[in-house]
Design a protein around this motif. Sequence first.
Motif, PDB file in Angstrom:
ATOM      1  N   LEU A   1      35.203  18.578  34.195  1.00 40.33           N
ATOM      2  CA  LEU A   1      35.401  17.433  34.914  1.00 40.33           C
ATOM      3  C   LEU A   1      34.888  16.196  34.532  1.00 40.33           C
ATOM      4  O   LEU A   1      36.008  14.980  34.620  1.00 40.33           O
ATOM      5  CB  LEU A   1      34.495  17.866  36.292  1.00 40.33           C
ATOM      6  CG  LEU A   1      34.721  16.730  37.263  1.00 40.33           C
ATOM      7  CD1 LEU A   1      36.244  16.386  37.553  1.00 40.33           C
ATOM      8  CD2 LEU A   1      33.840  16.712  38.358  1.00 40.33           C
ATOM      9  N   ALA A   2      33.743  16.253  33.632  1.00 35.90           N
ATOM     10  CA  ALA A   2      33.384  15.318  32.834  1.00 35.90           C
ATOM     11  C   ALA A   2      34.283  14.564  31.782  1.00 35.90           C
ATOM     12  O   ALA A   2      34.622  13.572  31.533  1.00 35.90           O
ATOM     13  CB  ALA A   2      32.215  15.514  31.892  1.00 35.90           C
ATOM     14  N   ASP A   3      35.121  16.190  31.458  1.00 35.07           N
ATOM     15  CA  ASP A   3      36.027  15.172  29.871  1.00 35.07           C
ATOM     16  C   ASP A   3      37.266  14.916  30.239  1.00 35.07           C
ATOM     17  O   ASP A   3      37.578  13.877  29.680  1.00 35.07           O
ATOM     18  CB  ASP A   3      36.318  16.514  29.165  1.00 35.07           C
ATOM     19  CG  ASP A   3      36.785  16.706  28.073  1.00 35.07           C
ATOM     20  OD1 ASP A   3      36.119  15.763  27.515  1.00 35.07           O
ATOM     21  OD2 ASP A   3      37.155  17.062  27.325  1.00 35.07           O
ATOM     22  N   GLU A   4      37.464  15.082  31.730  1.00 33.54           N
ATOM     23  CA  GLU A   4      38.573  14.324  32.086  1.00 33.54           C
ATOM     24  C   GLU A   4      38.002  13.354  32.184  1.00 33.54           C
ATOM     25  O   GLU A   4      39.592  12.231  31.977  1.00 33.54           O
ATOM     26  CB  GLU A   4      39.163  15.265  32.692  1.00 33.54           C
ATOM     27  CG  GLU A   4      39.794  16.731  32.698  1.00 33.54           C
ATOM     28  CD  GLU A   4      40.701  16.304  31.810  1.00 33.54           C
ATOM     29  OE1 GLU A   4      41.680  15.821  32.263  1.00 33.54           O
ATOM     30  OE2 GLU A   4      40.746  18.158  30.828  1.00 33.54           O
ATOM     31  N   VAL A   5      37.326  12.658  33.205  1.00 35.86           N
ATOM     32  CA  VAL A   5      37.077  11.992  33.453  1.00 35.86           C
ATOM     33  C   VAL A   5      37.073  10.422  32.154  1.00 35.86           C
ATOM     34  O   VAL A   5      37.820   9.487  31.905  1.00 35.86           O
ATOM     35  CB  VAL A   5      35.787  11.598  34.160  1.00 35.86           C
ATOM     36  CG1 VAL A   5      35.049   9.844  34.494  1.00 35.86           C
ATOM     37  CG2 VAL A   5      36.253  12.516  36.242  1.00 35.86           C
TER      38      VAL A   5
END
Length: 304
Positions: free
Chosen positions: A107-111
């Motif tokens: 999730l952090a990577d996509e954000v």
Amino acid sequence: MAIQKEIWTAAIVEGLFASNSFLSKAFNADEYVNQGKTVHIPQAGAPSGVEKNRTELPASVSKRNDTDVTFTLDEFTTNPIYIPHADTVELSYSKRESVLRNDKLKLADEVALSFIEAWSPAAGRCVETTGAEVDAYTPSATGKRKGLCKADVLTLMTKFNAENIPQEGRYLLLDAYMYSQLLADLTQSESMAFLACADAVNGIVGKLFSFNVMTRSAVALYDATKAKKAWSADGAATDLAAALAWHEQCVCRALGDVKAFESEGDPTYYGDVYSFLVRAGGRILRSDSKGVAAIVQGIPSAKA
């Protein structure tokens, strides 16, 4: 026939994700995440002007007209994931812990990639690489590209200097390949000076021509017309990798807390179900995009 017992190590190989420490190097608008869908950023109008040895009085009075730019907050959610009851009691490692850690990192990577896309400027703010030829390396890209060299960073510094962008607070985010290309172009003394400015705590790997250099596996993506492109879009043979440069007061970040949803002991799944949500958004702060630029791969000239 003897019963064969399977033996598992008490660990599991986790997914690998990029470093996202660059997100802290921006104007922080996190406080607005829970105040609405759209964030407004005031833009100061033109200054009133200065006259030398004024002879006419009274001086004419004008009014400054301010405007604003906006960006919309996006909602990122993970797909709900199911952990059977048997996996919580029969495995030698904590599958729940592994699943939740990997989903939060994904999730952090996509954000982070969405922020890079939001901060990526239009073609008019792009500088082309001019280094030695290298193979294209973005997904589906083919052919040759020009590599990154120190002269390209110098061009970028000149651009920022000419626009009166403050020297302190400049950042340059390079992908893994461009970082290697830059290091290869530095002399031994230049490399030593560059690395001497590293600040691992803040994610800075070196400093060159006024830019604090940071790195992650992938940064920005542009198409053949130098229009920015999302990494989730279909790859093309003509895609161009790009580095991103900015001043910390020229890009904005609004990032909320990660909210976890859980249904433990779900009677319909006979196990546990988890998912995550986060609200985030950002943009280039100035309407003229000054203080932000991209270094986009140049295309070598066709050989005769």
